[in-house]
Design an enzyme around this catalytic site. Structure first.
Site, mmCIF file in Angstrom:
data_model
loop_
_atom_site.group_PDB
_atom_site.id
_atom_site.type_symbol
_atom_site.label_atom_id
_atom_site.label_comp_id
_atom_site.label_asym_id
_atom_site.label_seq_id
_atom_site.Cartn_x
_atom_site.Cartn_y
_atom_site.Cartn_z
ATOM 1 N N LYS A 78 0.813 -1.229 0.000
ATOM 2 C CA LYS A 78 0.000 0.000 0.000
ATOM 3 C C LYS A 78 0.849 1.284 0.000
ATOM 4 O O LYS A 78 0.491 2.258 -0.646
ATOM 5 C CB LYS A 78 -0.960 0.004 1.190
ATOM 6 C CG LYS A 78 -2.087 -1.015 1.033
ATOM 7 C CD LYS A 78 -3.076 -0.928 2.167
ATOM 8 C CE LYS A 78 -4.155 -1.988 2.040
ATOM 9 N NZ LYS A 78 -5.155 -1.923 3.116
ATOM 10 N N GLY A 140 -3.596 -0.688 17.542
ATOM 11 C CA GLY A 140 -2.745 -0.875 16.358
ATOM 12 C C GLY A 140 -2.497 0.455 15.668
ATOM 13 O O GLY A 140 -3.327 1.375 15.743
ATOM 14 N N GLY A 142 -0.812 0.495 12.331
ATOM 15 C CA GLY A 142 -0.288 0.144 11.011
ATOM 16 C C GLY A 142 -1.078 0.841 9.912
ATOM 17 O O GLY A 142 -1.729 1.878 10.130
ATOM 18 N N GLY A 143 -1.038 0.250 8.715
ATOM 19 C CA GLY A 143 -1.676 0.869 7.555
ATOM 20 C C GLY A 143 -3.177 1.052 7.720
ATOM 21 O O GLY A 143 -3.733 2.076 7.303
ATOM 22 N N TYR A 231 -11.578 -10.378 9.129
ATOM 23 C CA TYR A 231 -12.844 -10.974 8.695
ATOM 24 C C TYR A 231 -12.643 -12.461 8.434
ATOM 25 O O TYR A 231 -11.515 -12.936 8.240
ATOM 26 C CB TYR A 231 -13.363 -10.272 7.427
ATOM 27 C CG TYR A 231 -12.292 -10.066 6.398
ATOM 28 C CD1 TYR A 231 -11.558 -8.881 6.390
ATOM 29 C CD2 TYR A 231 -11.983 -11.050 5.471
ATOM 30 C CE1 TYR A 231 -10.545 -8.694 5.465
ATOM 31 C CE2 TYR A 231 -10.970 -10.871 4.548
ATOM 32 C CZ TYR A 231 -10.257 -9.686 4.556
ATOM 33 O OH TYR A 231 -9.233 -9.504 3.651
ATOM 34 N N GLY A 253 -14.668 -7.368 10.276
ATOM 35 C CA GLY A 253 -14.335 -6.430 9.209
ATOM 36 C C GLY A 253 -14.930 -6.749 7.856
ATOM 37 O O GLY A 253 -14.551 -6.122 6.859
HETATM 38 P P1 NDP Z 1 0.122 -3.625 9.518
HETATM 39 O O1 NDP Z 1 1.073 -4.761 9.344
HETATM 40 O O2 NDP Z 1 0.395 -2.335 8.831
HETATM 41 O O3 NDP Z 1 -0.004 -3.295 11.098
HETATM 42 C C1 NDP Z 1 -0.176 -4.329 12.020
HETATM 43 C C2 NDP Z 1 -0.446 -3.742 13.402
HETATM 44 O O4 NDP Z 1 -0.767 -4.830 14.263
HETATM 45 C C3 NDP Z 1 0.733 -3.016 14.045
HETATM 46 O O5 NDP Z 1 0.240 -1.894 14.748
HETATM 47 C C4 NDP Z 1 1.284 -4.055 15.031
HETATM 48 O O6 NDP Z 1 1.865 -3.487 16.182
HETATM 49 C C5 NDP Z 1 0.011 -4.752 15.457
HETATM 50 N N1 NDP Z 1 0.179 -6.115 15.957
HETATM 51 C C6 NDP Z 1 0.531 -7.232 15.258
HETATM 52 N N2 NDP Z 1 0.480 -8.327 16.059
HETATM 53 C C7 NDP Z 1 0.094 -7.892 17.284
HETATM 54 C C8 NDP Z 1 -0.148 -8.539 18.534
HETATM 55 N N3 NDP Z 1 0.009 -9.865 18.674
HETATM 56 N N4 NDP Z 1 -0.548 -7.792 19.590
HETATM 57 C C9 NDP Z 1 -0.701 -6.450 19.453
HETATM 58 N N5 NDP Z 1 -0.488 -5.766 18.296
HETATM 59 C C10 NDP Z 1 -0.099 -6.490 17.225
HETATM 60 O O7 NDP Z 1 -1.311 -4.198 9.106
HETATM 61 P P2 NDP Z 1 -2.597 -3.359 8.626
HETATM 62 O O8 NDP Z 1 -2.732 -2.174 9.510
HETATM 63 O O9 NDP Z 1 -2.583 -3.149 7.171
HETATM 64 O O10 NDP Z 1 -3.780 -4.402 8.920
HETATM 65 C C11 NDP Z 1 -4.176 -4.645 10.253
HETATM 66 C C12 NDP Z 1 -5.391 -5.548 10.273
HETATM 67 O O11 NDP Z 1 -6.487 -4.909 9.651
HETATM 68 C C13 NDP Z 1 -5.169 -6.858 9.542
HETATM 69 O O12 NDP Z 1 -5.752 -7.856 10.294
HETATM 70 C C14 NDP Z 1 -5.900 -6.664 8.236
HETATM 71 O O13 NDP Z 1 -6.360 -7.871 7.702
HETATM 72 C C15 NDP Z 1 -7.046 -5.775 8.682
HETATM 73 N N6 NDP Z 1 -7.603 -4.974 7.587
HETATM 74 C C16 NDP Z 1 -8.913 -5.154 7.276
HETATM 75 C C17 NDP Z 1 -9.491 -4.431 6.264
HETATM 76 C C18 NDP Z 1 -10.928 -4.664 5.948
HETATM 77 O O14 NDP Z 1 -11.371 -4.171 4.886
HETATM 78 N N7 NDP Z 1 -11.681 -5.334 6.799
HETATM 79 C C19 NDP Z 1 -8.722 -3.436 5.482
HETATM 80 C C20 NDP Z 1 -7.357 -3.288 5.919
HETATM 81 C C21 NDP Z 1 -6.827 -4.054 6.923
HETATM 82 P P3 NDP Z 1 3.429 -3.045 16.249
HETATM 83 O O15 NDP Z 1 3.564 -1.821 15.418
HETATM 84 O O16 NDP Z 1 3.669 -2.776 17.686
HETATM 85 O O17 NDP Z 1 4.201 -4.208 15.712
#
Ligand code: NDP
Length: 287
Positions: A78, A140, A142-143, A231, A253
């Site tokens: 992305k 979280g 992330g993206g 989801y 989701g």
């Molecule tokens: P990223 O990889 O960009 O970010 C992942 C995030 O998850 C980070 O903040 C990370 O924390 C955190 N994380 C990972 N594992 C753990 C854990 N065990 N405990 C606590 N925090 C954790 O992913 P995205 O932001 O792109 O996606 C996140 C989720 O959202 C995914 O599950 C994705 O499938 C879902 N999603 C759903 C969409 C939809 O349309 N329903 C659209 C986009 C995403 P840290 O920075 O500390 O490592």
């Protein structure tokens, strides 16, 4: 007298679309866009393209010059997509992440981010949540949080809190979006000392591996909506935590996924598909 038969109208080659990711075989997008195309009577094909990050730029441009008219972009591309396109929509520029690319004949690649609007449409229209003056917590940074935060702030919440294991990433989001409304970063440890939240969004990827983000059960206000962006997993550990903490409503989701796809489809085709039947077809009971 001979019967006159109308020959079926000649149908041209279908327009080509798809999703790029790595891995991408788990994607539900071909099913979703296939259903949209059927109900909206659009002649298109939608394919999966598994592209390694090292090849993203070259292969995406090759798809476009080969006739693909639009692409969805998923993990891990992305941010790379935001750097590849010639122009960004304002919401993609805010998120610095692109999940939808359209290719125009004058060779312009335009990048959009429909994740935020997909989430808001699901919350407001499907789940009937009014975000104004609500206390909202995103787990979280992330993206997905990057797309969700400005879209939520635009709805006027009382407070938006971002909690993340890596607090520096949450602080970066706050710095980026502070001009859009009341937003703060917080460690998970500090969360337990705070007020409760009306809406708690799990935007971590913890649910994919069956883990629970380290959020305290005290963060859910009575009757709060707990929303896991993941989801297809049913009752995730996060949703189970929320249920046991007395959270009033649970959602996953799938609605966001279908609504962000509908927004991309409308942008590409100029027709907004109805989403209810697609959400119903993909929903898994949260028990
Ligand atoms: P990223 O990889 O960009 O970010 C992942 C995030 O998850 C980070 O903040 C990370 O924390 C955190 N994380 C990972 N594992 C753990 C854990 N065990 N405990 C606590 N925090 C954790 O992913 P995205 O932001 O792109 O996606 C996140 C989720 O959202 C995914 O599950 C994705 O499938 C879902 N999603 C759903 C969409 C939809 O349309 N329903 C659209 C986009 C995403 P840290 O920075 O500390 O490592």
């Amino acid at each position: 007298m001979a019967r006159v038969v109308n020959l079926p109208q000649e149908v041209g080659e279908p327009d080509q679309y798809g999703v790029v990711g790595h891995p991408v075989e788990h994607s539900w997008s071909p099913f979703i866009h296939g259903m949209f195309a059927k109900v909206a009577a659009q002649n298109l094909v939608y394919r999966l393209f598994d592209i390694h990050p090292d090849d993203f730029r070259r292969e995406t441009l090759r798809l476009m010059t080969g006739g693909v008219r639009g692409l969805n972009v998923t993990l891990p591309h992305k941010q790379a997509a935001a750097e590849l396109v010639n122009e960004l929509t304002p919401r993609a520029a805010r998120a610095q992440a692109v999940n939808t690319i359209a290719f125009f004949e004058n060779t312009t690649l335009l990048g959009d981010n429909t994740d935020g609007v997909g989430l808001i449409t699901d919350l407001e229209q499907n789940l009937q949540i009014d975000l104004a003056d609500k206390r909202v917590l995103i787990l979280g940074a992330g993206g997905a949080a990057r797309g969700a935060a400005p879209a939520i702030l635009a709805r006027g919440p009382a407070q938006l809190t971002i909690a993340n294991r890596d607090l520096g990433k949450a602080r970066q989001l706050v710095e980026t979006f502070a001009r859009f409304g009341p937003i703060e970063a917080m460690s998970y440890a500090y969360l337990s000392t705070q007020n409760r939240y009306d809406l708690v969004l799990n935007s971590t990827s913890a649910s994919w591996s069956g883990e629970t983000p380290p959020a305290p059960s005290a963060c859910f206000a009575p009757g709060a909506l707990a929303y896991d962006l993941v989801y297809g997993k049913g009752l995730t550990p996060f949703l189970a935590l929320a249920r046991d903490a007395g959270s009033g409503r649970l959602a996953d989701g799938v609605g966001m996924l279908v609504e962000q796809a509908a927004e991309a489809f409308a942008w590409w085709r100029g027709v907004r598909p109805s989403t209810n039947a697609v959400i119903a077809a993909l929903s898994i009971p949260l028990v």
